[in-house]
Design a protein around this motif. Structure first.
Motif, mmCIF file in Angstrom:
data_model
loop_
_atom_site.group_PDB
_atom_site.id
_atom_site.type_symbol
_atom_site.label_atom_id
_atom_site.label_comp_id
_atom_site.label_asym_id
_atom_site.label_seq_id
_atom_site.Cartn_x
_atom_site.Cartn_y
_atom_site.Cartn_z
ATOM 1 N N VAL A 194 32.928 58.900 12.602
ATOM 2 C CA VAL A 194 32.453 58.171 11.425
ATOM 3 C C VAL A 194 32.195 59.159 10.289
ATOM 4 O O VAL A 194 31.611 60.229 10.509
ATOM 5 N N GLY A 195 32.645 58.791 9.093
ATOM 6 C CA GLY A 195 32.346 59.625 7.933
ATOM 7 C C GLY A 195 33.547 59.826 7.047
ATOM 8 O O GLY A 195 34.488 59.020 7.030
ATOM 9 N N ASN A 196 33.524 60.919 6.302
ATOM 10 C CA ASN A 196 34.623 61.245 5.409
ATOM 11 C C ASN A 196 35.926 61.442 6.190
ATOM 12 O O ASN A 196 35.913 61.745 7.381
ATOM 13 N N SER A 197 37.020 61.321 5.481
ATOM 14 C CA SER A 197 38.312 61.562 6.103
ATOM 15 C C SER A 197 38.507 63.058 6.332
ATOM 16 O O SER A 197 37.859 63.894 5.707
ATOM 17 N N THR A 198 39.406 63.385 7.235
ATOM 18 C CA THR A 198 39.648 64.771 7.639
ATOM 19 C C THR A 198 40.767 65.377 6.797
ATOM 20 O O THR A 198 41.846 64.801 6.671
ATOM 21 N N GLY A 199 40.468 66.543 6.222
ATOM 22 C CA GLY A 199 41.469 67.290 5.468
ATOM 23 C C GLY A 199 41.608 68.688 6.038
ATOM 24 O O GLY A 199 41.135 68.983 7.134
ATOM 25 N N ALA A 246 20.314 49.489 15.261
ATOM 26 C CA ALA A 246 21.016 48.453 16.020
ATOM 27 C C ALA A 246 21.225 48.834 17.482
ATOM 28 O O ALA A 246 21.775 48.032 18.253
ATOM 29 N N GLY A 247 20.817 50.046 17.864
ATOM 30 C CA GLY A 247 20.969 50.473 19.256
ATOM 31 C C GLY A 247 22.402 50.686 19.680
ATOM 32 O O GLY A 247 22.742 50.490 20.858
ATOM 33 N N LEU A 248 23.250 51.120 18.754
ATOM 34 C CA LEU A 248 24.679 51.242 19.042
ATOM 35 C C LEU A 248 25.096 52.636 19.497
ATOM 36 O O LEU A 248 26.239 52.830 19.907
ATOM 37 N N VAL A 249 24.197 53.622 19.430
ATOM 38 C CA VAL A 249 24.562 55.013 19.697
ATOM 39 C C VAL A 249 24.056 55.440 21.068
ATOM 40 O O VAL A 249 22.865 55.334 21.370
ATOM 41 N N ASN A 310 30.908 47.704 21.532
ATOM 42 C CA ASN A 310 30.189 47.891 20.267
ATOM 43 C C ASN A 310 31.003 48.634 19.210
ATOM 44 O O ASN A 310 30.498 48.893 18.113
ATOM 45 N N VAL A 311 32.239 48.980 19.521
ATOM 46 C CA VAL A 311 33.044 49.743 18.557
ATOM 47 C C VAL A 311 33.233 48.961 17.265
ATOM 48 O O VAL A 311 33.118 49.520 16.160
ATOM 49 N N ASP A 312 33.509 47.684 17.358
ATOM 50 C CA ASP A 312 33.709 46.880 16.147
ATOM 51 C C ASP A 312 32.428 46.816 15.319
ATOM 52 O O ASP A 312 32.484 46.832 14.073
ATOM 53 N N ALA A 313 31.270 46.735 15.978
ATOM 54 C CA ALA A 313 30.000 46.697 15.238
ATOM 55 C C ALA A 313 29.767 48.013 14.498
ATOM 56 O O ALA A 313 29.283 48.024 13.364
ATOM 57 N N VAL A 314 30.131 49.133 15.135
ATOM 58 C CA VAL A 314 30.016 50.431 14.467
ATOM 59 C C VAL A 314 30.939 50.479 13.260
ATOM 60 O O VAL A 314 30.555 50.942 12.176
ATOM 61 N N ARG A 315 32.146 49.979 13.416
ATOM 62 C CA ARG A 315 33.108 49.992 12.316
ATOM 63 C C ARG A 315 32.605 49.142 11.149
ATOM 64 O O ARG A 315 32.752 49.534 9.974
ATOM 65 N N GLU A 316 31.995 48.029 11.424
ATOM 66 C CA GLU A 316 31.480 47.170 10.355
ATOM 67 C C GLU A 316 30.399 47.881 9.555
ATOM 68 O O GLU A 316 30.360 47.784 8.320
ATOM 69 N N ILE A 317 29.513 48.576 10.246
ATOM 70 C CA ILE A 317 28.445 49.298 9.536
ATOM 71 C C ILE A 317 29.032 50.442 8.719
ATOM 72 O O ILE A 317 28.639 50.666 7.562
#
Length: 714
Positions: A194-199, A246-249, A310-317
């Motif tokens: 999660v975060g900035n794109s990789t360069g 959200a207890g997702l980690v 929970n991957v989709d929930a992480v992606r939504e956040i």
């Protein structure tokens, strides 16, 4: 830098084949000094790291300490030295970003930063250029993400001319139920980036940090310096809060040194992990290969272990906060670290071997010598003006006024005092005044003059000095983290000095009963100008029952007592740095723990109006810093050496009840009356062994002396 031949042979022996390009690059970076501590790890067992307050000790992204009923503090420190020479703005800024993400990965919210900076001689234009860029980078990043910079230090010494140091500590707060660690929890869980794109920025940063700086480093090594985006980091801070709420980690790691390869290998050391596809990593540059994706140190990225459902929930956040999110791997139990790229396996190595298999170095070490006593003292007035105006002792206001130190509304004691204090509002009564809230206190720094003089004694004094800073604001230390900076360990004299600061710092913290719960090591801080002085930056966290602390400014109506008494040894002093000469370092207190605890209690007494430790510049600077337009002092000391000695574990206390202070320190430390304060706005100093008597300086003159940095930088 390439994989050393002896390391290659070790890898080939383990794998039974030649490593792939990606594997060789991973081993080169993960087995570098910066990541594997190959030269320093054998020395670090000297530190004690346990106490009843320590929840998580060394080994994770940050330590965790209980600072009150139902509240934890995270505590960590890191260095960004080489990058800050090559690109002072981005090097310093990304140092702040990295230590903040270490805080996030434990489930905490960052609440305070301390920066400890070391540059070459202030008279050099290049040193001032680096100072300007580093301070701007810290302020830009810290202010933008909303984390106050409340403490730290700045020192100037010729040994840093070709290799400045930027050491940054961070404190975060969390409740016990929010604690997250780096230990992978369950096979089958997903690894989500999660975060900035990789360069391609920051490629080879870990190996770059593990070699001496070359003369052309400012141009040739610029690609190894990361570029930060504080606004993305702020979104990542809020994303992390939402994920924890959200207890997702299940577990987490910050992407720092060696990028995704480094973060995932650290998870490997505690669990088992296979990165299924590097192609899945969200990228900002086309055509990146597996090695670049694994080792890029692009900033503002975190890796989380997440239950598959929970991957989709992480992606939504993540998308809510406009951050990228990639499902890139799976936690496994087969003991292999596997990476695929374009359908081919490019990494397949034993997980523990990759993470922890680097052989340690067994290097020769020379014992540092004690300097001889050889100096000539200048006249009192000349000495006072030179030391008070020296960049090391002068006001650092130009630096810390660029930092937002009040964001978050916790800061009760601001920069410029001995230690910073922040309110723990979570532990305060709803109807209580802010001043009645309990707090945490933070002090950080090191003095290169001390450790250049005598590494062991100077490092021991560093521990005492930082603890005394906390005591001066009424706090008692509970934990410390260190950033141990040294030159090329392959040089026996340099490694001997480094070993001495490790032992000195460890013994000092042990005698103070302060566990060292985490830290960072930065070696190969050599350049064309030579090695840096061994520099044991220490950050110490303390607790206090109230944030209402005495300041260093005199009130003008009390007796002035010197706790710890006089010392006439000038080794490591700013006086000798200004005028030349050598001397042995002053003795350190035998009962430092009792002294610090007593001073913290005395600082809270109603009869005490000011407390200020004696350190850089000795008693002369302590008194100068306490002077105001409405408060002065008339003091007497036995000798010029006593006025400028920087013996640790001492403080000036202004009190209306000197008998009570003496009684408190009975059997703990000497207490000497040195004079009294008044409303004159003038500092009068009488020296017993100076035939011409004393000198007197009014507030305006002393204030002008102390503006050396601001006058040159504004």
């Amino acid at each position: 830098m390439t994989l050393a031949e002896s390391d290659r042979e070790r890898v080939v022996g383990e794998l039974g084949r030649d490593p792939t390009r990606a594997e060789a690059a991973l081993f080169e970076n993960l087995w570098s000094e910066h990541c594997a501590y190959r030269s320093s790890l054998p020395l670090l067992s000297a530190f004690d790291s346990e106490s009843e307050d320590v929840v998580v000790g060394p080994g994770d992204d940050a330590a965790v300490i209980e600072v009150g009923d139902g509240i934890y503090a995270t505590f960590g420190v890191e260095s960004h030295n080489h990058p800050s020479y090559v690109d002072p703005f981005d090097g310093a800024a990304t140092g702040v970003g990295g230590i903040v993400r270490d805080t996030l990965s434990m489930g905490a919210y960052p609440v305070a930063l301390a920066d400890c900076l070391y540059f070459g001689g202030f008279e050099r234009e290049h040193s001032r250029y680096l100072l300007d860029g580093v301070v701007e980078g810290i302020s830009h990043y810290g202010n933008a993400i909303g984390v106050p910079t409340v403490s730290g230090s700045t020192a100037f010494h010729e040994g840093y001319e070709g290799n400045p140091l930027v050491n940054v500590a961070c404190v975060g707060l969390l409740s016990p139920d929010r604690l997250v660690t780096a230990e992978a929890q369950r096979p089958g869980n997903r690894l989500v980036l999660v975060g900035n794109s990789t360069g391609r920025d920051g490629l080879g940063g870990a190996s770059f940090a593990s070699e001496d700086l070359a003369e052309d480093a400012e141009t040739e090594d610029r690609p190894a310096v990361q570029v930060g985006d504080p606004y993305a980091e702020k979104r990542l801070v809020e994303t992390n809060e939402a994920l924890i709420d959200a207890g997702l980690v299940q577990s987490a790691r910050d992407l720092g040194a060696a990028g995704l390869g480094g973060a995932s290998s650290e998870l490997v050391a505690k669990g088992r992990l296979a990165v299924a596809s590097t192609n899945a990593v969200h990228q900002r540059e086309p055509g990146m290969n597996a090695t670049e994706i694994l080792l890029a140190e692009s900033q503002e990225r975190m890796v989380y272990e997440v239950d598959p459902e929970n991957v989709d929930a992480v992606r939504e956040i993540a998308e809510k906060y406009d951050l990228g999110c990639s499902d890139i791997g799976e936690v496994t139990v087969d003991g292999r670290y596997v990476c695929e790229f374009d359908g081919d396996v490019v990494v397949d190595a034993p997980a523990e071997f990759l993470a922890d298999g680097a052989p340690l170095n067994d290097l020769p070490m020379e014992t540092p010598e004690t300097p001889a006593t050889d100096y000539d003292l200048p006249a009192l007035a000349e000495a006072f003006e030179a030391v008070v105006a020296s960049p090391n002792a002068a006001s650092k206001r130009w630096i810390y006024r660029q930092y937002d130190h009040e964001v978050g509304a916790r800061t009760a004691v601001r920069p410029g005092e001995d230690g910073a204090v922040l309110a723990l509002r979570e532990l305060a009564d709803a109807d209580a005044a802010v001043a009645d809230a309990p707090g945490i206190a933070l002090a950080a720094g090191a003095n290169p003059n001390w450790t250049a003089c005598e590494p062991y004694a100077g490092a021991y004094a560093t521990a005492v000095e930082n603890a005394t800073n906390l005591a001066a604001v009424g706090a008692e230390p509970v934990a410390a983290v260190d950033c141990l900076n040294g030159g090329n360990p392959e040089k026996s004299d340099v490694y001997g000095g480094f070993g001495a600061i490790v032992d000195g710092l460890a013994d000092g913290c042990r005698d103070l009963s302060v566990p060292v719960v985490g830290g960072n090591v930065s070696l190969y801080n050599d350049s064309e100008a030579g090695p840096i002085p061994p520099t044991p930056t220490l950050a110490v966290l303390g607790t206090t029952d109230t944030v209402d602390a005495p300041g260093s400014a005199l009130a003008g109506d009390g007796t002035l007592l010197l706790v710890g008494g006089h010392d006439e040894r000038l080794g490591g002093s700013e006086l000798l740095a200004e005028f030349g000469g050598s001397d042995a370092f002053p003795e350190v207190p035998e009962n430092a723990g009792d002294l610090v605890a007593t001073l913290a209690r005395v600082a809270g007494d109603d009869s005490v109006s000011a407390v200020h430790d004696v350190s850089d510049g000795g008693l002369a600077v302590t008194l100068a810093e306490g002077l105001t337009a409405d408060a002065g002092a008339d003091v007497s000391v036995p000798s010029l050496a006593a006025l400028f000695s920087e013996a640790p574990g001492r403080a000036v206390v202004e009190t209306t009840d000197p008998a009570a202070v003496r009684a408190a320190f009975d059997g703990v430390a000497d207490v000497v009356e040195i004079g009294s304060s008044d409303d004159s706005g003038t500092l009068a100093i009488d020296i017993g062994d100076v035939e011409s008597g004393g000198v007197a300086f009014d507030h305006d003159a002393v204030a002008a002396f102390r503006e050396t940095i601001a006058a040159a930088m504004e």
